[in-house]
Design a protein around this motif. Structure first.
Motif, PDB file in Angstrom:
ATOM      1  N   THR A 167      -3.329   6.605   2.093  1.00 26.52           N
ATOM      2  CA  THR A 167      -3.526   7.340   3.361  1.00 26.52           C
ATOM      3  C   THR A 167      -3.573   6.453   4.601  1.00 26.52           C
ATOM      4  OG1 THR A 167      -5.733   7.683   2.447  1.00 26.52           O
ATOM      5  CG2 THR A 167      -4.466   9.636   2.950  1.00 26.52           C
ATOM      6  N   PRO A 168      -4.250   5.285   4.565  1.00 28.31           N
ATOM      7  CA  PRO A 168      -4.298   4.483   5.795  1.00 28.31           C
ATOM      8  C   PRO A 168      -2.919   4.143   6.340  1.00 28.31           C
ATOM      9  CG  PRO A 168      -5.829   3.605   4.202  1.00 28.31           C
ATOM     10  CD  PRO A 168      -5.043   4.665   3.506  1.00 28.31           C
ATOM     11  N   VAL A 169      -1.953   3.936   5.440  1.00 29.69           N
ATOM     12  CA  VAL A 169      -0.612   3.543   5.895  1.00 29.69           C
ATOM     13  C   VAL A 169      -0.016   4.597   6.816  1.00 29.69           C
ATOM     14  CG1 VAL A 169       1.696   2.940   5.162  1.00 29.69           C
ATOM     15  CG2 VAL A 169      -0.249   2.269   3.757  1.00 29.69           C
ATOM     16  N   HIS A 170      -0.130   5.862   6.390  1.00 34.02           N
ATOM     17  CA  HIS A 170       0.451   6.943   7.208  1.00 34.02           C
ATOM     18  C   HIS A 170      -0.425   7.266   8.407  1.00 34.02           C
ATOM     19  CE1 HIS A 170       3.649   7.517   4.420  1.00 34.02           C
ATOM     20  NE2 HIS A 170       2.806   7.713   3.407  1.00 34.02           N
ATOM     21  N   ALA A 171      -1.757   7.265   8.162  1.00 37.51           N
ATOM     22  CA  ALA A 171      -2.675   7.619   9.250  1.00 37.51           C
ATOM     23  C   ALA A 171      -2.542   6.661  10.421  1.00 37.51           C
ATOM     24  CB  ALA A 171      -4.105   7.622   8.732  1.00 37.51           C
ATOM     25  N   PHE A 172      -2.355   5.374  10.097  1.00 37.24           N
ATOM     26  CA  PHE A 172      -2.378   4.354  11.138  1.00 37.24           C
ATOM     27  C   PHE A 172      -1.246   4.525  12.160  1.00 37.24           C
ATOM     28  CE2 PHE A 172      -4.389   0.758  12.758  1.00 37.24           C
ATOM     29  CZ  PHE A 172      -3.480  -0.202  13.163  1.00 37.24           C
ATOM     30  N   LYS A 173      -0.226   5.313  11.777  1.00 35.79           N
ATOM     31  CA  LYS A 173       0.940   5.477  12.672  1.00 35.79           C
ATOM     32  C   LYS A 173       0.517   5.994  14.040  1.00 35.79           C
ATOM     33  CE  LYS A 173       4.378   6.162   9.098  1.00 35.79           C
ATOM     34  NZ  LYS A 173       4.642   7.146   8.079  1.00 35.79           N
ATOM     35  N   ILE A 174      -0.538   6.828  14.084  1.00 39.27           N
ATOM     36  CA  ILE A 174      -0.949   7.381  15.380  1.00 39.27           C
ATOM     37  C   ILE A 174      -2.165   6.667  15.957  1.00 39.27           C
ATOM     38  CG2 ILE A 174      -0.069   9.682  14.887  1.00 39.27           C
ATOM     39  CD1 ILE A 174      -3.086  10.482  14.453  1.00 39.27           C
ATOM     40  N   ASP A 175      -2.670   5.664  15.257  1.00 39.15           N
ATOM     41  CA  ASP A 175      -3.890   5.003  15.684  1.00 39.15           C
ATOM     42  C   ASP A 175      -3.699   4.272  17.004  1.00 39.15           C
ATOM     43  OD1 ASP A 175      -6.629   4.052  14.011  1.00 39.15           O
ATOM     44  OD2 ASP A 175      -6.019   2.797  15.713  1.00 39.15           O
ATOM     45  N   ILE A 176      -4.748   4.272  17.818  1.00 42.20           N
ATOM     46  CA  ILE A 176      -4.633   3.637  19.129  1.00 42.20           C
ATOM     47  C   ILE A 176      -4.537   2.129  19.002  1.00 42.20           C
ATOM     48  CG2 ILE A 176      -7.138   3.560  19.428  1.00 42.20           C
ATOM     49  CD1 ILE A 176      -6.588   3.828  22.446  1.00 42.20           C
ATOM     50  N   HIS A 187       0.809  -1.214   0.000  1.00 41.81           N
ATOM     51  CA  HIS A 187       0.000   0.000   0.000  1.00 41.81           C
ATOM     52  C   HIS A 187       0.843   1.265   0.000  1.00 41.81           C
ATOM     53  CE1 HIS A 187      -4.311  -1.122   0.262  1.00 41.81           C
ATOM     54  NE2 HIS A 187      -3.781  -2.314   0.575  1.00 41.81           N
ATOM     55  N   MET A 188       2.095   1.137   0.477  1.00 39.11           N
ATOM     56  CA  MET A 188       3.014   2.284   0.449  1.00 39.11           C
ATOM     57  C   MET A 188       3.271   2.750  -0.976  1.00 39.11           C
ATOM     58  SD  MET A 188       4.970   3.415   3.211  1.00 39.11           S
ATOM     59  CE  MET A 188       6.589   2.886   3.691  1.00 39.11           C
ATOM     60  N   GLU A 189       3.187   1.792  -1.928  1.00 41.13           N
ATOM     61  CA  GLU A 189       3.477   2.127  -3.332  1.00 41.13           C
ATOM     62  C   GLU A 189       2.260   2.690  -4.042  1.00 41.13           C
ATOM     63  OE1 GLU A 189       6.637   1.620  -4.224  1.00 41.13           O
ATOM     64  OE2 GLU A 189       7.006   0.811  -2.236  1.00 41.13           O
ATOM     65  N   LEU A 190       1.073   2.604  -3.370  1.00 34.93           N
ATOM     66  CA  LEU A 190      -0.147   3.041  -4.039  1.00 34.93           C
ATOM     67  C   LEU A 190      -0.396   4.524  -3.794  1.00 34.93           C
ATOM     68  CD1 LEU A 190      -2.293  -0.064  -3.100  1.00 34.93           C
ATOM     69  CD2 LEU A 190      -1.115   0.389  -5.256  1.00 34.93           C
ATOM     70  N   GLU A 191      -1.612   4.982  -4.252  1.00 35.37           N
ATOM     71  CA  GLU A 191      -1.909   6.411  -4.134  1.00 35.37           C
ATOM     72  C   GLU A 191      -3.250   6.666  -3.471  1.00 35.37           C
ATOM     73  OE1 GLU A 191       0.405   7.954  -8.129  1.00 35.37           O
ATOM     74  OE2 GLU A 191      -1.793   7.872  -8.064  1.00 35.37           O
ATOM     75  N   ASP A 192      -3.488   7.916  -3.144  1.00 36.37           N
ATOM     76  CA  ASP A 192      -4.773   8.420  -2.612  1.00 36.37           C
ATOM     77  C   ASP A 192      -5.304   7.589  -1.465  1.00 36.37           C
ATOM     78  OD1 ASP A 192      -5.610   9.177  -6.015  1.00 36.37           O
ATOM     79  OD2 ASP A 192      -4.661  10.440  -4.477  1.00 36.37           O
ATOM     80  N   GLU A 193      -6.589   7.152  -1.602  1.00 34.47           N
ATOM     81  CA  GLU A 193      -7.212   6.513  -0.436  1.00 34.47           C
ATOM     82  C   GLU A 193      -6.652   5.126  -0.142  1.00 34.47           C
ATOM     83  OE1 GLU A 193      -9.262   7.614  -2.902  1.00 34.47           O
ATOM     84  OE2 GLU A 193     -10.178   5.865  -3.842  1.00 34.47           O
ATOM     85  N   LEU A 194      -5.813   4.604  -1.004  1.00 32.18           N
ATOM     86  CA  LEU A 194      -5.168   3.339  -0.699  1.00 32.18           C
ATOM     87  C   LEU A 194      -3.843   3.553   0.015  1.00 32.18           C
ATOM     88  CD1 LEU A 194      -5.950   1.530  -4.066  1.00 32.18           C
ATOM     89  CD2 LEU A 194      -6.910   1.003  -1.810  1.00 32.18           C
TER      90      LEU A 194
END
Lengths: 359, 415, 143
Positions: free
Chosen positions: B42-51, B33-40
């Protein structure tokens, strides 16, 4: 009535042996010339000092020097004790006026070269009196234990601690500990009502005795000519008293229309108020320290400034010895210039404290 | 030589040991997913702060699949759930969040009834009927950057909640067809509660969820509004319940506190709400010749009288202060009067003239004391000025006498 | 004429000097005199609640700015007095063994009517009026 007075006088005279003293007093003369106006300031300082003793003793009746009750006792004096507001305001206002008068007295004596032979010791004892009265002001300021005085004391003693080597020990001794606390209050009270008054009695005694014995100094520009003289009793004393009356009226007006503030009780954990500064007579030194750059060559700015003050003070005290010309009765324009510079420096630095932003 | 080579190989291998964990737990979800774009992406980066990440949960724990498989088809094995449909989202989250045994592993004290509450809410009811516009878990909590509600950046944190709700409820276009107002958020922002929450940072001040509920959100019923307000305002609610208003309001069907104070735009109450003036709330129902009208007028009168006295006392003290007389003690006493003022205003909810008058009587004695001190201070200020004039007169008299004496002596010595 | 003038100035000087001195002495004297705080005259006070004191025990309470003593006698009666001993204003206590009020400073003794039994006190203790109102025991001065 006159008979009764005569009887009392002769009774006292035969027991106190005052006749010599009275003869001296009657003979005492004061020169009168275009600069003799400045002679009054010594007496004004003495008069104001007596007011301080009187009001100080009265305040002692109700003041308590403990951190739990100092501020409250001042509040009690200001609101409950009859005329307490007056006694306290007189004491606070007169303290400031007295120090102002001391500066005027000092500078006028300087410019008139009154320090020259044989009056060197009068000048030196006067210098010590200046230090003593500034110590009176500093110690007395803390006694109401309000916010301003607490933090001003903290700032002031922090500056003392910057003296190299012995600074910290000096601060510790003055404060009775590492910071301003209950021990400081008792120590300042001890200084203010016991030690400094004792010192004053001794030093002021010497100073006044010397003035009596040596008489008033006549400025160099006039000593060649014949100077008119007037008797001290009653002529000069009456004129002195006139000045004192006017000052008294001024103090009265100040106390009624500008009573001294009570302030907020000191809270050691509170944030230092913005723009905290010491009383006006210390501000010229305070502002110097604020303005001086943090480093001058390799020396720390503050340390340099403090050294500067100490050297200047030493110089100032030894002026009678250093000013050879006046000692020989010759004109000494260099020292007049030095004095002018000192005066201008003090006035400018004091004024800057209140007009410069960020100080 | 052989020894050296062996040593070298051991060295090469052992310096890779610290990196072993990374190699051991390959997460190809992230890698691809790191190689993909847009909504595919975003979860990779967003999840870094997820509880959930803090609890060592990752993509597969919610979405299923095998993160160790690099090949996409093998990764999406039979456990793979993918992205849930909107109608399925509550159930999707509830797989874990409604399972007490599962949740106990991570936080033994966390609640597990959110889904039950949700189905009882308006959102839940409408979702069951197939309305996809209503809020589901992710609308309020986020998708991959979910923070606990106690975290200040969480969308569910007290000072963010009203914005979260407002995203839909203030959007007129979005809310079309629901027959609901869309000005709640605007009104709320002008309220005392919003001020307390946003300006004073008082986290106990109510936001939408405190009155409407969190997961079981619904508007409170008319007869239960005062119970809701009572959570924080018990004394007013008690007084109100004892007053004739409670029965009357419930009979007519007026919503108690809301009738006078509003629901979302609850402003700081003013004395003008009492009595029979223009802005009074009493005249909304009561006719001029009725008894309640007279009582309302009476209450306002008594309050105004008391206020006048307090105001007068304050002016006296301020004047004395300006003239330099020490009045810190009477000023302190006056704060007592202010406390009584607060209590009197509170008592208006009881509508009992008797109780109000009793309280005011208490206040009267306090204010009387302060006024006495204030008037004494005024006299003191005048006394000081008079005294100064007299003393200065004597001083000038003496100065004149001295001056004349000096002149006389000078004349004598010159003659 | 010159003599009169000179005397007048001296008289004027002396007189105004006296005036100024008086104007200064007056505030100093007022300052030194003890502050007389206008006491709020307490007339009535709730000293205790029924059931608070067991029989044959006592309680010291504040009445205005001075102490009072409330006694629950062994017969269940209530007695209240000013606790200031009339000798040198020490605070008296109630001695349950003897059933008398004792001043521990100089052993002055009073009975349960306030009258002096023995010791140096010159006059009886001021007795207060006791009233039971519901749960409260209210003490007031006898008029």
């Amino acid at each position: 009535m006159k008979d009764l007075v005569q009887k009392i006088c002769s009774y006292l005279d035969s027991r106190f042996k005052l006749s010599d003293l009275l003869q001296f007093a009657q003979k005492k003369k004061v020169p009168e010339h275009k600069h003799s106006f400045w002679y009054y300031f010594g007496g004004i300082c003495l008069f104001l000092f007596f007011i301080q003793i009187l009001t100080g003793v009265l305040l002692l009746l109700y003041y308590t020097p403990s951190v739990d009750s100092a501020h409250e006792s001042i509040q009690y004096i200001m609101s409950q004790v009859k005329f307490g507001w007056l006694i306290r305001s007189v004491h606070s206002w007169t303290a400031n006026i007295l120090i102002g008068a001391i500066f005027i007295h000092m500078f006028s004596s300087f410019f008139l070269k009154a320090y020259r032979y044989p009056r060197e010791l009068t000048w030196i004892s006067g210098f010590f009196l200046l230090l003593i009265f500034m110590a009176f002001g500093f110690s007395g300021y803390l006694l109401p234990w309000n916010e301003l005085s607490f933090f001003a004391t903290r700032v002031g003693t922090d500056i003392a601690s910057t003296v190299p080597l012995i600074g910290k020990s000096i601060k510790n001794f003055i404060l009775g500990g590492p910071e301003v606390a209950a021990a400081t209050l008792s120590r300042f009270f001890w200084l203010h009502v016991a030690i400094l008054p004792l010192l004053t009695v001794v030093v002021l005694g010497i100073h006044v005795y010397l003035v009596q014995v040596l008489g008033m100094s006549v400025p160099l520009s006039l000593s060649k000519k014949e100077v008119k003289e007037i008797p001290f009793f009653p002529n000069f004393l009456l004129k002195d008293s006139l000045g004192w009356m006017l000052i008294l009226a001024l103090i009265g007006v100040l106390c009624v229309f500008f009573p001294w503030e009570l302030g907020q009780k000191a809270d050691p954990f509170a944030v230092t108020p913005i723009g905290i500064k010491p009383e006006w007579y210390f501000t010229f030194m305070f502002t110097t320290l604020k303005i001086i750059p943090s480093h001058v060559f390799f020396i720390e700015g503050e340390t340099l400034a403090i050294f500067g003050f100490m050297i200047t003070a030493l110089f100032w005290m030894l002026v009678p010895v250093l000013d050879r010309n006046s000692a020989r009765g010759k004109k000494s324009p260099v020292f007049s210039l030095i004095g002018l510079f000192a005066l201008l420096y003090i006035v400018t630095m004091t004024a800057l404290t209140y007009f410069l932003p960020g100080i | 030589m052989k020894r050296l080579i062996r040593l070298f190989l051991v060295f090469i291998v052992s310096i890779h040991f610290p990196f072993c964990p990374l190699f051991a737990q390959a997460n190809f979800c992230v890698e691809c997913h790191m190689e993909l774009e847009d909504e595919l992406l975003t979860p990779v980066h967003a999840f870094k702060i997820d509880i959930h990440k803090n609890f060592r949960l990752d993509c597969a724990d919610c979405h299923g699949g095998n993160p160790a498989e690099e090949d996409i088809d093998l990764a999406k094995d039979e456990s793979f759930r993918g992205v849930p449909e909107r109608l399925e989202i509550p159930g999707f989250c509830a797989t874990c969040h409604s399972d007490p045994t599962y949740m106990r592993r991570y936080n033994p004290s966390v609640r597990v009834d959110q889904l039950d509450l949700y189905w009882e809410s308006r959102h839940g009811h409408l979702l069951k009927e197939g309305d996809e516009k209503v809020a589901v878990c992710t609308d309020c909590h986020g998708t991959h950057e979910i923070l606990p509600a106690s975290h200040p950046k969480s969308w569910a944190f007290p000072w963010n909640i009203s914005q979260t709700c407002g995203r839909c409820h203030s959007n007129q276009e979005y809310m079309e067809g629901y027959k609901m107002p869309t000005n709640q958020w605007d009104e709320y922002q002008e309220s005392v509660h919003a001020f307390a929450l946003f300006e004073k940072k008082d986290l106990s001040a109510p936001a939408c969820n405190d009155c409407h509920g969190n997961h079981g959100a619904a508007p409170p019923e008319v007869t239960s509004i005062s119970y809701v307000c009572r959570q924080c305002h018990p004394s007013q609610a008690d007084l109100f319940s004892q007053s004739p208003h409670k029965e009357a309001y419930d009979e007519i069907g007026i919503s108690e506190c809301e009738a006078c104070h509003g629901n979302h735009k609850i402003s700081s109450p003013s004395d003008e709400m009492l009595g029979t003036g223009e802005k009074a709330v009493c005249i909304q129902c009561h006719e001029p010749d009725s008894e309640p009208y007279a009582i309302a007028s009476n209450i306002k009168e008594k309050l105004d009288e008391f206020l006048k006295k307090v105001h007068y006392a304050k002016i006296l003290l301020d004047q004395a202060d300006m003239q330099g007389v020490e009045v810190s003690e009477p000023k302190f006493k006056l704060t007592e009067a202010n406390t009584i003022l607060v209590m009197v205003r509170n008592l208006t909810h009881s509508l009992s003239l008797e109780q109000i008058e009793e309280k005011i009587l208490e206040g009267d004695s306090v204010v009387a004391e302060v006024i006495k001190a204030g008037e004494a201070a005024q006299r003191e200020a005048r006394f000081r000025k008079t005294g100064l004039i007299i003393v200065t007169f004597f001083i000038f008299l003496l100065a004149t006498a001295l001056f004349l004496k000096i002149k006389q002596i000078n004349k004598k010595s010159s003659s | 004429m010159g003599m009169k003038r000179r005397n007048f100035i001296d008289f004027f000087l002396g007189g105004s000097l006296l005036g100024v001195l008086a104007a200064f002495l007056y505030p100093v004297i007022r300052y030194i005199l003890p502050v007389s705080k206008t006491e709020v005259i307490v007339k009535k006070i709730t000293a205790a609640r029924v059931g608070e004191l067991a029989p044959n025990t006592y309680k010291i309470f504040k009445f205005g700015s001075s102490p009072g003593i409330l006694i629950s006698t062994s017969e269940g009666e209530w007695k209240a007095f000013s606790a200031l001993c009339t000798h040198l204003t020490c605070t008296v206590i109630f001695e349950s063994e003897s059933g008398t009020l004792l001043c521990p400073c100089h052993n002055g003794r009073f009975d349960l009517n306030g009258n002096v039994l023995s010791g140096p006190p010159p006059s009886p203790l001021e007795s207060y009026h006791v009233e039971i109102s519901g749960e409260d025991i209210i003490i007031s001065r006898r008029s």
